[in-house]
Write an enzyme that holds these catalytic residues in place. Sequence first.
Site, PDB file in Angstrom:
ATOM      1  N   ASP A   1      52.632  62.028  41.477  1.00  0.00           N
ATOM      2  CA  ASP A   1      51.664  63.117  41.452  1.00  0.00           C
ATOM      3  C   ASP A   1      52.352  64.363  41.996  1.00  0.00           C
ATOM      4  O   ASP A   1      53.520  64.330  42.384  1.00  0.00           O
ATOM      5  CB  ASP A   1      50.397  62.740  42.223  1.00  0.00           C
ATOM      6  CG  ASP A   1      50.637  62.578  43.705  1.00  0.00           C
ATOM      7  OD1 ASP A   1      51.772  62.793  44.170  1.00  0.00           O
ATOM      8  OD2 ASP A   1      49.690  62.224  44.422  1.00  0.00           O
TER       9      ASP A   1
ATOM     10  N   ASP B   1      44.913  55.717  37.349  1.00  0.00           N
ATOM     11  CA  ASP B   1      45.474  55.212  38.605  1.00  0.00           C
ATOM     12  C   ASP B   1      44.357  55.225  39.625  1.00  0.00           C
ATOM     13  O   ASP B   1      43.406  56.014  39.504  1.00  0.00           O
ATOM     14  CB  ASP B   1      46.606  56.097  39.141  1.00  0.00           C
ATOM     15  CG  ASP B   1      46.052  57.314  39.872  1.00  0.00           C
ATOM     16  OD1 ASP B   1      45.595  58.256  39.192  1.00  0.00           O
ATOM     17  OD2 ASP B   1      46.023  57.308  41.120  1.00  0.00           O
TER      18      ASP B   1
ATOM     19  N   CYS C   1      40.606  32.818  37.084  1.00  0.00           N
ATOM     20  CA  CYS C   1      41.654  33.844  37.189  1.00  0.00           C
ATOM     21  C   CYS C   1      43.026  33.173  37.191  1.00  0.00           C
ATOM     22  O   CYS C   1      43.210  32.103  37.761  1.00  0.00           O
ATOM     23  CB  CYS C   1      41.455  34.662  38.456  1.00  0.00           C
ATOM     24  SG  CYS C   1      42.776  35.871  38.739  1.00  0.00           S
TER      25      CYS C   1
ATOM     26  N   CYS D   1      45.835  34.448  38.537  1.00  0.00           N
ATOM     27  CA  CYS D   1      46.774  35.023  39.513  1.00  0.00           C
ATOM     28  C   CYS D   1      47.264  33.966  40.501  1.00  0.00           C
ATOM     29  O   CYS D   1      46.687  32.889  40.639  1.00  0.00           O
ATOM     30  CB  CYS D   1      46.139  36.200  40.262  1.00  0.00           C
ATOM     31  SG  CYS D   1      45.117  35.742  41.674  1.00  0.00           S
TER      32      CYS D   1
ATOM     33  N   CYS E   1      44.573  32.835  43.080  1.00  0.00           N
ATOM     34  CA  CYS E   1      43.528  31.942  42.564  1.00  0.00           C
ATOM     35  C   CYS E   1      44.087  30.593  42.121  1.00  0.00           C
ATOM     36  O   CYS E   1      43.370  29.591  42.145  1.00  0.00           O
ATOM     37  CB  CYS E   1      42.790  32.616  41.406  1.00  0.00           C
ATOM     38  SG  CYS E   1      41.726  33.967  41.983  1.00  0.00           S
TER      39      CYS E   1
ATOM     40  N   HIS F   1      45.346  39.459  43.790  1.00  0.00           N
ATOM     41  CA  HIS F   1      44.207  39.139  42.931  1.00  0.00           C
ATOM     42  C   HIS F   1      43.568  40.396  42.337  1.00  0.00           C
ATOM     43  O   HIS F   1      43.294  40.453  41.134  1.00  0.00           O
ATOM     44  CB  HIS F   1      43.145  38.341  43.690  1.00  0.00           C
ATOM     45  CG  HIS F   1      41.901  38.195  42.876  1.00  0.00           C
ATOM     46  ND1 HIS F   1      41.829  37.337  41.796  1.00  0.00           N
ATOM     47  CD2 HIS F   1      40.718  38.855  42.912  1.00  0.00           C
ATOM     48  CE1 HIS F   1      40.649  37.468  41.214  1.00  0.00           C
ATOM     49  NE2 HIS F   1      39.961  38.376  41.874  1.00  0.00           N
TER      50      HIS F   1
END
Lengths: 373, 373
Positions: free
Chosen positions: A94, A267, A305, A307, A310, A336
């Site tokens: 940014d 973002d 999930c 991930c 999980c 997660h």
Amino acid sequence: MQPIQFRVTCESSNTWARLGELKTPHGVIETPVFMPVGTQASVKAMSPRELVEVGAHIILSNTYHLYLRPGHELIDRAGGLHDFMGWNRSILTDSGGFQVFSLADLRKISEEGVAFRSHLDGSSHFISPEVSMEIQMALGADIAMAFDECAPYPADYSYTKESTELTSRWARRCQAAHTREDQALFGIVQGGMYTDLRRQSADDLVSLDFPGYGIGGLSVGEPKELMYDLLEVTVPHLPKDKPRYLMGVGSPDCLLEGVSRGIDMFDCVLPTRIARHGTVFTKNGPLTVRNAAYSEDFAPLDPGCDCYACQNFSRGYIRHLLRSNEILGVRLTTIHNLRFILRLMENIRRSIAQDTLPELRASFLEEYNQGHI
Amino acid sequence: MQPIQFRVTCESSNTWARLGELKTPHGVIETPVFMPVGTQASVKAMSPRELVEVGAHIILSNTYHLYLRPGHELIDRAGGLHDFMGWNRSILTDSGGFQVFSLADLRKISEEGVAFRSHLDGSSHFISPEVSMEIQMALGADIAMAFDECAPYPADYSYTKESTELTSRWARRCQAAHTREDQALFGIVQGGMYTDLRRQSADDLVSLDFPGYGIGGLSVGEPKELMYDLLEVTVPHLPKDKPRYLMGVGSPDCLLEGVSRGIDMFDCVLPTRIARHGTVFTKNGPLTVRNAAYSEDFAPLDPGCDCYACQNFSRGYIRHLLRSNEILGVRLTTIHNLRFILRLMENIRRSIAQDTLPELRASFLEEYNQGHI
């Protein structure tokens, strides 16, 4: 030859959504895309290989923070931000504007730029469009952002008009000062909550012919419906063949609504920030796993999930870690939440390809808003 | 059939060191071995897969902490400690004794056991040998430790003698109370700094025929030479065919000296604790990467190290992360320090197989003690 190339590969028939391919010096990014935020050259609690694992292809880092610590010159000597932080995929920085304006009493705006005091040690600094370009060129991200003024919310019409016009003049100065050939510079559309100023800002910026456009000054406290309306006013004024980046937005509903209105990039610190406070996204809405109710719940954070958290750990264990201030706790909630958002983006892209985005939006939000039983 | 099996596979010709193989219900461990400490069911800052990556085959967890939070009964209902924390390799739990005795003013010892107040909320508790066994059986580690009294340092002869005798009586009660068949129970040799009490304690414990022996009450503030002397007095009284575990010891020099005196197992918070304070092991001795001297040092923490931190990040970046309170900083220093110690153990095992341990000890310590230039 531009440092980035963007092409729209598929358009939705019943929304403004589109699929795209954004090529940078560090890879190809499928859009719409969500960019995790690595404020201080680190996405909080994550390692670069975990970012790859959750599916991140581009991250955002903050110019203001890196300028103050460790300093852009040090990062330049380290070989640039990619080398410094060990991340070889794409980065967007940014402009530093948003953070500087958030300092409130600590900053003073003039035509030339912004004088401010560091939140770390109170030291005095000055950032102008030219200085922001110098810093961002030293950091060496794939995409830099123009130095803009982000008007506060609420702000009256005359303040917002002046601020928006200043942003346009600064955009021109940024373009003149930006010389790094392996880095793209995006303009930022402002205009506060006023539709005519949004249109004017978009037209001003587009006349400068940037390779991409941020839409700034939204998600600053206004009702979500107002943000959606302003997107509908702004997006038609942006060129179809350039990426459109809605800055600072990343809740699941806003991602779906933003994509439906033609946004390609997002973002937000939300997924990582709420993770550190013990709240995780689930298909049934947010769940505060830190709560005592989950102490003996041995199900995953979000059943189904894919991930690492999980697949291997229970709510009860993660609750124990958070309560005991064990670092692994926030690592797992962060993994997660980022995977949840990045998988949502994957599903969004698939639905655009299949021209079923409205159905995904409806079914996702119905389940999500229903909450936990 | 014993829950664990141990066999010595190779003996050093010129030291007391030996190679061994320790089989538990969760795998085969090559000894001498170092056990990272996961006090609250998490090795601080590490994930289980990172522990596997740095080469950990067994970790230690603390009975006292888990009893207080989240509670051993909850962990039992979660399927035991392995399932609760997602670690499918071996675990050893301590007895809770050492932590309880460290509470100083908060505890009171009797023949029956120890009354104490929680360091978390001041609530009253009582742990006896029988209670320690109950908790450790619920946790379900592969190896449990007898509940001992660890005398303070310094302590006079008569206090130490009584304490050592109490430990022997408690060991017998632990053995009687321990009934879990898939878990081994080790005795703990005490005796403070007195050679005759060390010998007596070893003989007492060995007469009870445990499948392994801890050596406790060392590395509590005494000079290292005294600890080495006491090991030389104690080890010959322990059976050759059982594992010997020197509790709470893990600095590189003590590991080399301990192995040379016939020790098979070690644990220590040192590598992970100093990592969180910004100090890392290197072949040239400890390096405090948090110091300003390393801000523009773009070399790895320890050149030549094969860990994830050294393969991907620089001292300058890690120093920036630590200074900015980014979690990734302590994650990387922790990964490095554990890998450093576990690789040292690999080198120690290789040198025993090649019968060159004295040479390794001399060359390692010469380089390590020379420090940074």
